[in-house]
Design a protein around this motif. Structure first.
Motif, PDB file in Angstrom:
ATOM      1  N   CYS A  43      11.601  -1.944  14.681  1.00 31.79           N
ATOM      2  CA  CYS A  43      12.467  -1.525  13.599  1.00 31.79           C
ATOM      3  C   CYS A  43      12.830  -2.616  12.840  1.00 31.79           C
ATOM      4  CB  CYS A  43      13.482  -0.650  14.083  1.00 31.79           C
ATOM      5  SG  CYS A  43      14.568  -0.220  12.635  1.00 31.79           S
ATOM      6  N   CYS A  46      18.666  -2.570  12.876  1.00 31.19           N
ATOM      7  CA  CYS A  46      19.773  -3.378  13.851  1.00 31.19           C
ATOM      8  C   CYS A  46      19.263  -4.135  14.889  1.00 31.19           C
ATOM      9  CB  CYS A  46      20.838  -2.199  14.037  1.00 31.19           C
ATOM     10  SG  CYS A  46      20.383  -1.391  15.834  1.00 31.19           S
ATOM     11  N   VAL A  48      19.381  -3.650  18.064  1.00 34.52           N
ATOM     12  CA  VAL A  48      18.720  -2.921  19.059  1.00 34.52           C
ATOM     13  C   VAL A  48      17.232  -3.372  19.213  1.00 34.52           C
ATOM     14  CG1 VAL A  48      18.102  -1.089  20.331  1.00 34.52           C
ATOM     15  CG2 VAL A  48      20.479  -1.057  18.957  1.00 34.52           C
ATOM     16  N   CYS A  50      14.355  -1.272  18.104  1.00 38.66           N
ATOM     17  CA  CYS A  50      13.643  -0.402  18.746  1.00 38.66           C
ATOM     18  C   CYS A  50      11.960  -0.647  18.448  1.00 38.66           C
ATOM     19  CB  CYS A  50      13.953   0.961  18.220  1.00 38.66           C
ATOM     20  SG  CYS A  50      15.725   1.389  18.729  1.00 38.66           S
ATOM     21  N   LYS A  80      18.008   5.898  10.814  1.00 36.51           N
ATOM     22  CA  LYS A  80      17.333   4.631   9.889  1.00 36.51           C
ATOM     23  C   LYS A  80      15.983   4.230  10.316  1.00 36.51           C
ATOM     24  CE  LYS A  80      20.903   1.877  10.650  1.00 36.51           C
ATOM     25  NZ  LYS A  80      22.155   2.688  11.093  1.00 36.51           N
ATOM     26  N   GLY A  81      15.740   4.109  11.622  1.00 31.99           N
ATOM     27  CA  GLY A  81      14.591   3.785  11.960  1.00 31.99           C
ATOM     28  C   GLY A  81      13.510   4.827  11.667  1.00 31.99           C
ATOM     29  N   PHE A 212      24.677   1.239  16.445  1.00 31.78           N
ATOM     30  CA  PHE A 212      23.433   1.014  17.622  1.00 31.78           C
ATOM     31  C   PHE A 212      23.032   2.027  18.013  1.00 31.78           C
ATOM     32  CE2 PHE A 212      26.650  -2.146  17.207  1.00 31.78           C
ATOM     33  CZ  PHE A 212      26.198  -3.181  16.501  1.00 31.78           C
ATOM     34  N   PRO A 213      22.636   3.155  17.406  1.00 34.21           N
ATOM     35  CA  PRO A 213      22.606   4.672  18.038  1.00 34.21           C
ATOM     36  C   PRO A 213      21.697   4.650  19.143  1.00 34.21           C
ATOM     37  CG  PRO A 213      22.370   4.625  15.846  1.00 34.21           C
ATOM     38  CD  PRO A 213      22.299   3.229  15.886  1.00 34.21           C
ATOM     39  N   VAL A 214      20.626   3.892  19.234  1.00 33.42           N
ATOM     40  CA  VAL A 214      19.654   3.972  20.535  1.00 33.42           C
ATOM     41  C   VAL A 214      20.043   3.351  21.633  1.00 33.42           C
ATOM     42  CG1 VAL A 214      17.665   3.738  21.443  1.00 33.42           C
ATOM     43  CG2 VAL A 214      17.832   4.437  18.906  1.00 33.42           C
TER      44      VAL A 214
HETATM   45  S1  SF4 Z   1      19.086   1.896  16.538  1.00 33.66           S
HETATM   46 FE1  SF4 Z   1      18.124   2.629  14.606  1.00 33.66          FE
HETATM   47  S2  SF4 Z   1      18.410   1.091  13.230  1.00 33.66           S
HETATM   48 FE2  SF4 Z   1      18.632  -0.007  15.281  1.00 33.66          FE
HETATM   49  S3  SF4 Z   1      16.555  -0.568  15.950  1.00 33.66           S
HETATM   50 FE3  SF4 Z   1      16.904   1.299  16.563  1.00 33.66          FE
HETATM   51  S4  SF4 Z   1      15.927   2.617  15.109  1.00 33.66           S
HETATM   52 FE4  SF4 Z   1      16.413   0.840  14.107  1.00 33.66          FE
END
Ligand code: SF4
Length: 763
Positions: A43, A46, A48, A50, A80-81, A212-214
């Motif tokens: 992604c 952010c 993270v 992903c 967002k991802g 940082f949802p994931v």
């Molecule tokens: S938590 Fe969301 S914004 Fe952050 S890298 Fe994962 S998918 Fe992307």
């Protein structure tokens, strides 16, 4: 314009893509493609990072996304991802350079030659007239590490200016300075998988569920195993609602709180004397200081019950294994570095570091917030996270770059200082990449004055940001899916972004532009003869060799094979270093440093005129200055505008117009009434531009060490408003209609109807 999607052939894909699988989408293409390719990447948003697959049609269009079963995210993506891909063919993309002779004129399309020649002639004119340092670079950390390395080299070698800095100055620098001071190195200590082995997790100043949802899955995984969760935040965030203890402290009192917790631990004999003696120095000064932070005194400063401090002290102090994490909530302060050090003191005093399930981490905001601060685009740093004033480091880097050490400039100004210096007439020219300070820097009025005072301003971006809109030259660059390169996520894990499609016709990669400018400038042009990100990365590996952030053993192939390598990784047989500090810290004596930090009040104290505290932050649907996410239909529909979050005791109801007034400005927002915020504190998200920008209101005092602004607290007052300030559409080139207007936001002034974990007191 009325709410409802307008169906036009040129529209970008929007919410319809998710509701009408198999039907025509907003842009008129099918959601299914025969013979599609899946390109493994990460992604763009952010820290993270992903793993995801981009879905690519036979004609090269990126038209969708699938989550990857990558170690980091295990098949999960956040809002967002799943919509990030929609930037690639977005109708707002810039596809030709824009230029104007004077700021009274509109920007007009020009050829690449015309634009590049103008930039080179302005650089030469300004540096000949005012000296090399009068021309500055303000860079960004959403770019790949190769680009951030190259721009640092360009500033020092091709421009010969000391004045380069980056937008991590608004994000990670307090954490970086604190880590460096305590541990001798700036990186998160543990892989996040260590959370599955811990007994207690403390999260300070991080709205993990939205920012940082994931990453939330790691906390919940730990909880499933029985770990206790402690959260510290003036707002009861989504993560806080699942905590065993939530500390809703007053903004700007973090150092007092952590000193108070350590007081309890020391008083009750819960410190790890063996660890302190063997692996640290300077404890006694901290011990003496925290003895004065009684729970009663600390509770008064923090606006919380002393019993909460006792409870946190007991839970942390009695834990067999514990981990602490923090983010901007404690770092965005004039005492940001001090706040970080008080958390580290707690970790060190209890020996909770350097083993599985024992550790500490900072959560980076930007996609490459970690990698982007390692290889030379910081004003005080050379590649490999080397200090620019270290003679040995200077000699090594000068040799790698093939220049005389005397040609290497010294430390330059930090980001906000650069723009303030432009206001004062000291900086005359600036190239900005991958940032939007008109939205993201504090005290926006002063930032506007700084940009307006520049003799020459060039901005690189793939959408026309509010900052680019005011520039003299705008260069269109590739989106992340159109290029390759590495990033480092919040754990310090280096991952690889892969190219999924060719750049849109007319755009260039940032690295090509930098190399071409160097060629045209003619100063050490031969040092910029790169033909690919791989060539830049291979030089970066050598430049980083032997430095703290050692990438020498990392190759593109090894990253692909392993899914990511944690630095330091000094040679190709080295497996990388997922967990730091198992045997030693990164000082010559191998020991970590305690630092005694007395709490000090914020830059602006409350008083009769401004009795409330304003704090700012992010929301799940948007990213940083919103230049990317305010154009994606699904995200705009989810969260179309900012709001002010207020406690019910203030007497407002949902949707009321509430004027937020500070010493810098005022904005009228719709109220979102929640029980999850302190009654003396209000919150405004910052992703939107003026006149609704939260940064119209914020204070621009900086931490003296990290130079981070105090985004997280300033004094304000609330008044009943009349009309809610209108949220502007993102800028587009003359003649284009902003895509996001298709959702007609201006006739709907409600706060977010789906509270995304915030909850509302009023249904
Ligand atoms: S938590 Fe969301 S914004 Fe952050 S890298 Fe994962 S998918 Fe992307």
């Amino acid at each position: 314009m009325k709410r409802g999607r307008k169906k036009q052939p040129q529209e970008a894909p929007g919410i319809g893509d998710f509701r009408q699988v198999g039907a025509d989408t907003a842009a008129g293409w099918s959601t299914h493609e025969k013979d599609e390719r899946l390109v493994a990447t990460h992604c763009c948003f952010c820290g993270v990072q992903c793993g995801m697959y981009l879905r690519v049609a036979p004609d090269g269009r990126v038209f969708g996304v699938e989550p990857r079963d990558h170690d980091i995210n295990k098949l999960k993506l956040c809002p967002k991802g799943v919509t990030a891909y929609q930037q690639v063919n977005h109708p707002d993309r810039l596809t030709h350079p824009l230029m104007r002779e004077s700021r009274d004129e509109p920007l007009r399309p020009v050829s690449w030659d015309e634009a590049l020649d103008r930039i080179v002639s302005e650089i030469n004119r300004i540096q000949d007239s005012y000296g090399r340092d009068a021309f500055a670079i303000y860079s960004g950390s959403s770019m790949t590490t190769e680009k951030t390395y190259l721009i640092g080299k360009f500033a020092r070698v091709a421009l010969g200016t000391a004045n380069i800095d980056y937008n991590g100055r608004l994000c990670m620098v307090s954490a970086a300075a604190g880590n460096k001071k305590a541990f001798g190195i700036d990186r998160a200590a543990n892989p996040w998988s260590d959370m599955f082995e811990t007994d207690v997790i403390l999260v300070a100043g991080s709205n993990v569920g939205e920012c940082f949802p994931v990453m939330t899955q790691y906390f919940w995984g730990a909880r499933d195993r029985g770990a206790k969760l402690i959260t510290v935040d003036p707002r009861e965030t989504a993560l806080a609602r699942t905590a065993d203890i939530h500390v809703g402290l007053r903004p700007g009192t973090d150092a007092a709180f952590f000193n108070g917790v350590l007081h309890v631990i020391e008083r009750d004999g819960l410190i790890d004397e063996g660890f302190i003696a063997e692996r640290t120095v300077d404890w006694e000064e901290v011990r003496t200081m925290v003895r004065t932070y009684t729970p009663e005194k600390t509770g008064e400063v923090c606006g919380i019950e002393p019993a909460l401090i006792e409870a946190v002290g007991r839970v942390w102090g009695e834990a067999d294994k514990a981990m602490a994490f923090h983010a901007r909530g404690i770092e965005h302060h004039i005492q940001g570095v001090g706040n970080v050090l008080t958390v580290i003191n707690l970790v060190l005093a209890t020996g909770q570091i350097g083993a599985p399930g024992k550790g500490y981490g900072t959560i980076t905001g930007q996609g490459n917030g970690q990698g982007g601060r390692e290889h030379g685009q910081k004003c005080d740093q050379l590649p490999g996270a080397r200090a620019i004033d270290d003679p040995e480091a200077r000699a090594y880097i000068a040799k790698v770059w093939g220049i005389d050490e005397s040609e290497l400039p010294g430390k330059g100004m930090s980001a906000v200082e650069l723009i303030h210096a432009a206001e004062a007439g000291e900086i005359k020219g600036l190239i900005g990449l991958c940032n939007n300070p008109l939205v993201s820097m504090p005290n926006a009025d002063r930032i506007r004055r700084g940009y307006d005072a520049l003799d020459f301003h060039c901005q690189l971006d793939f959408f026309l940001s509010e900052t680019a809109e005011r520039a003299d030259v705008v260069l269109p660059v590739t989106a992340w899916a159109e290029d390759e390169g590495v990033t480092a996520n919040a754990e310090g894990r280096i991952v690889k972004h892969n190219k999924a499609t060719e750049p849109l016709p007319g755009v260039r990669t940032d690295w090509w532009i930098v190399c071409e400018l160097a060629r045209r400038l003619g100063r050490h042009a031969d040092k910029f003869a790169f033909d690919s990100p791989r060539e830049i990365f291979d030089e970066l590996r050598v430049a980083s060799k032997g430095g703290p952030a050692d990438y020498h053993g990392v190759t593109y192939e090894r990253i692909e094979e392993t899914g990511g390598i944690f630095w330091p990784c000094p040679d190709e047989d080295h497996p990388g270093t997922p967990r730091l500090f198992e045997d030693r810290f990164y000082y010559p004596d191998g020991k970590a440093r305690f630092t005694a930090v007395e709490w000090a009040p914020p830059a602006e104290e409350v008083g009769d005129e401004f009795p409330m505290r304003l704090t700012t932050g992010r929301t799940v649907a948007h990213y940083l200055s919103g230049n990317q996410t305010r154009r994606i239909g699904a995200l705009v529909q989810q969260t179309p505008r900012p709001w002010v979050e207020v406690h019910p005791s203030l007497g407002f109801v949902n949707g009321d117009a509430v004027r937020v007034v500070t010493r810098r400005g005022e904005v009228t927002y719709p109220a979102l009434v929640v029980t999850t915020i302190r009654p003396d504190t209000v919150f405004v998200p910052y992703h939107w531009a003026s006149p609704v920008a939260a940064n119209e209101l914020t204070v621009d005092d900086l931490d003296p060490t990290s130079k981070i602004p105090e985004f997280k607290v300033c004094a304000c007052r609330l008044e009943p408003g009349v009309e809610i300030t209108e949220t502007p559409s993102p800028p587009v080139e003359a003649g284009k209609t902003p895509y996001s207007d298709a959702f007609g936001r201006d006739d709907d002034t409600r706060p977010p109807s789906v509270p995304q974990g915030r909850g509302t007191a009023q249904g």
